[in-house]
Design a protein around this motif. Sequence first.
Motif, PDB file in Angstrom:
ATOM      1  N   ALA A 134       0.817  -1.252   0.097  1.00 54.30           N
ATOM      2  CA  ALA A 134      -0.100  -0.046   0.028  1.00 54.30           C
ATOM      3  C   ALA A 134       0.913   1.275  -0.094  1.00 54.30           C
ATOM      4  O   ALA A 134       2.139   1.118   0.381  1.00 54.30           O
ATOM      5  N   LEU A 135       0.311   2.442  -0.634  1.00 59.07           N
ATOM      6  CA  LEU A 135       1.083   3.562  -0.448  1.00 59.07           C
ATOM      7  C   LEU A 135       1.154   4.074   1.040  1.00 59.07           C
ATOM      8  O   LEU A 135       0.490   4.004   1.900  1.00 59.07           O
ATOM      9  N   VAL A 136       2.415   4.497   1.481  1.00 61.27           N
ATOM     10  CA  VAL A 136       2.810   4.653   2.854  1.00 61.27           C
ATOM     11  C   VAL A 136       2.259   6.289   2.746  1.00 61.27           C
ATOM     12  O   VAL A 136       2.866   7.276   2.164  1.00 61.27           O
ATOM     13  N   THR A 137       1.317   6.699   3.352  1.00 67.04           N
ATOM     14  CA  THR A 137       0.520   7.992   3.421  1.00 67.04           C
ATOM     15  C   THR A 137       1.465   9.064   4.308  1.00 67.04           C
ATOM     16  O   THR A 137       1.300  10.135   4.011  1.00 67.04           O
ATOM     17  N   SER A 138       2.418   8.755   5.134  1.00 59.62           N
ATOM     18  CA  SER A 138       3.295   9.499   5.772  1.00 59.62           C
ATOM     19  C   SER A 138       4.578  10.054   4.962  1.00 59.62           C
ATOM     20  O   SER A 138       5.026  10.790   5.316  1.00 59.62           O
ATOM     21  N   PHE A 139       4.788   9.155   3.777  1.00 53.99           N
ATOM     22  CA  PHE A 139       5.565   9.742   2.880  1.00 53.99           C
ATOM     23  C   PHE A 139       5.387  10.777   2.197  1.00 53.99           C
ATOM     24  O   PHE A 139       4.376  10.910   1.376  1.00 53.99           O
ATOM     25  N   GLY A 140       6.092  11.929   2.144  1.00 52.76           N
ATOM     26  CA  GLY A 140       5.909  13.140   1.278  1.00 52.76           C
ATOM     27  C   GLY A 140       4.951  14.080   2.039  1.00 52.76           C
ATOM     28  O   GLY A 140       4.236  14.716   1.300  1.00 52.76           O
ATOM     29  N   GLU A 141       4.828  13.997   3.295  1.00 52.10           N
ATOM     30  CA  GLU A 141       3.907  14.827   4.008  1.00 52.10           C
ATOM     31  C   GLU A 141       4.105  16.110   3.938  1.00 52.10           C
ATOM     32  O   GLU A 141       5.261  16.576   3.793  1.00 52.10           O
ATOM     33  N   SER A 142       2.994  16.931   3.430  1.00 55.27           N
ATOM     34  CA  SER A 142       2.993  18.320   3.429  1.00 55.27           C
ATOM     35  C   SER A 142       2.855  19.176   4.973  1.00 55.27           C
ATOM     36  O   SER A 142       2.986  18.433   5.614  1.00 55.27           O
ATOM     37  N   ALA A 143       3.166  20.343   4.499  1.00 54.69           N
ATOM     38  CA  ALA A 143       3.402  21.141   5.740  1.00 54.69           C
ATOM     39  C   ALA A 143       2.037  21.105   6.962  1.00 54.69           C
ATOM     40  O   ALA A 143       2.162  21.370   7.882  1.00 54.69           O
ATOM     41  N   ASP A 144       1.110  21.079   6.119  1.00 55.85           N
ATOM     42  CA  ASP A 144      -0.303  20.992   6.832  1.00 55.85           C
ATOM     43  C   ASP A 144      -0.734  19.751   7.535  1.00 55.85           C
ATOM     44  O   ASP A 144      -1.743  19.387   8.062  1.00 55.85           O
ATOM     45  N   GLY A 145       0.326  18.680   7.115  1.00 54.22           N
ATOM     46  CA  GLY A 145      -0.067  17.323   7.928  1.00 54.22           C
ATOM     47  C   GLY A 145      -0.761  16.401   6.982  1.00 54.22           C
ATOM     48  O   GLY A 145      -0.901  15.200   7.193  1.00 54.22           O
ATOM     49  N   GLU A 146      -1.093  16.876   5.911  1.00 57.35           N
ATOM     50  CA  GLU A 146      -1.913  15.985   4.942  1.00 57.35           C
ATOM     51  C   GLU A 146      -0.899  15.023   4.156  1.00 57.35           C
ATOM     52  O   GLU A 146      -0.045  15.685   3.520  1.00 57.35           O
ATOM     53  N   GLY A 147      -1.153  13.732   4.167  1.00 59.54           N
ATOM     54  CA  GLY A 147      -0.314  12.952   3.155  1.00 59.54           C
ATOM     55  C   GLY A 147      -0.731  12.936   1.680  1.00 59.54           C
ATOM     56  O   GLY A 147      -1.786  13.280   1.589  1.00 59.54           O
ATOM     57  N   ASP A 148       0.503  12.945   1.134  1.00 61.61           N
ATOM     58  CA  ASP A 148       0.492  13.013  -0.293  1.00 61.61           C
ATOM     59  C   ASP A 148      -0.010  11.712  -0.941  1.00 61.61           C
ATOM     60  O   ASP A 148       0.424  11.280  -2.217  1.00 61.61           O
ATOM     61  N   GLY A 149      -0.177  10.424  -0.220  1.00 55.75           N
ATOM     62  CA  GLY A 149      -0.557   9.272  -0.829  1.00 55.75           C
ATOM     63  C   GLY A 149       0.744   8.570  -1.049  1.00 55.75           C
ATOM     64  O   GLY A 149       0.695   7.542  -1.882  1.00 55.75           O
ATOM     65  N   GLY A 150       1.752   8.733  -0.554  1.00 58.31           N
ATOM     66  CA  GLY A 150       3.063   7.868  -0.713  1.00 58.31           C
ATOM     67  C   GLY A 150       3.813   8.211  -2.098  1.00 58.31           C
ATOM     68  O   GLY A 150       4.818   7.585  -2.541  1.00 58.31           O
ATOM     69  N   ILE A 151       3.400   9.280  -2.916  1.00 57.19           N
ATOM     70  CA  ILE A 151       3.900   9.464  -4.243  1.00 57.19           C
ATOM     71  C   ILE A 151       4.392  11.028  -4.128  1.00 57.19           C
ATOM     72  O   ILE A 151       3.499  11.760  -4.054  1.00 57.19           O
ATOM     73  N   ILE A 152       5.694  11.341  -4.306  1.00 60.49           N
ATOM     74  CA  ILE A 152       6.193  12.665  -4.421  1.00 60.49           C
ATOM     75  C   ILE A 152       6.627  13.036  -6.054  1.00 60.49           C
ATOM     76  O   ILE A 152       7.189  12.045  -6.492  1.00 60.49           O
TER      77      ILE A 152
END
Length: 356
Positions: free
Chosen positions: A173-191
């Motif tokens: 599964a996509l690691v949602t904490s990877f590439g986390e933005s400043a507002d804490g919203e995960g970018d879905g594991g893809i940067i």
Amino acid sequence: SEKVHAGSATSTETTNAYLTYNSKANDLQQTRDGGYISVGSTFNGTDLDVWVVKFTSDLTAAPSWETVITGDANSDDWGESIQQMASGEYLICGTSYDATTGNDYDVVLWKVSGTGTYTSATDLLYTETVALNNGTHDYGNYAEQTSDGGYIIVGTSASGITLTKLSSATPPALVTSFGESADGEGDGGIITIPEGDEGTYVQQIDDDGYIVVGNTEAGTGQQSDVYINTVSSTGVVTSPHTTIGGAYNDKITCIRQTSDGGFVFTGSSYDYASEEDVWIVKLTPALSTQWSVTYGGYKKDEGRSIYQTTDGGYIITGSTVSYNYDDNQSEIVLLKLKNDGTVDNIIGKLTASTGN
């Protein structure tokens, strides 16, 4: 450098039902049993399929096995990289045409067992269609298993270099904490790294982050330069990045972390008089250039893979046309360098640069 002619060393040929048409190998790795595994593509008369071949250690016998992986009918699929995982299975990264939902190319991960078995229901590990059906062409160029049992993928999209982090779950599964933005919203594991135009290689490094390389046309004279950057284990991209290159097209194909914490990469550097030369650059841990050398002849020469050897030097493999430049035929080239980038003796028509 040493020239390797066809037939001057142990070699083997392989065949499958499709070899009436063109077949291609894109990556080769030694396996833990001393043999070798390759991945690429084979044309089936209508479209490309992923082709995996397992070779014996001495290369004199027929291949141990070969597997062809097919995708959508009348659609191209090919493998770009292969790695033996801790389980003994093989991880394949590549690209597949999605004719069903997106009519575009997508990044794909496949898995093949240690004996060559592939089952689409369980061994199609990841397809970008499921995670990001963006309707644009995206290409998978390299993947490796990470220390947490998951996967990291580098690829190319219309927006730049893409880096995808997957978990060790089944299926991943996509690691949602990877590439986390400043507002804490995960970018879905893809940067996406927009400064780069093509992602070519990624390696997990000692701090559990990643070294990411590719090529960009944002450099000197709008020609292709090398893009190099580090990314943290949580997907934070270091700024600023490093760009290396001259006034002509320069390419990077492989980078490795070295025993001193720095890095070494290989690729090709364009010289107006001699076309491409094999290019090797040693970087410090801070990504500044420690030394840079080229080896080349009259025609196109390029480095494809590099490893640090136990004596602290480096081994590079690639291709050269400088030995058969009258016929424009390419041959395998092997370079063994000392830790300062020099060699004891140059054999053949490749010569050292005066410093690049």
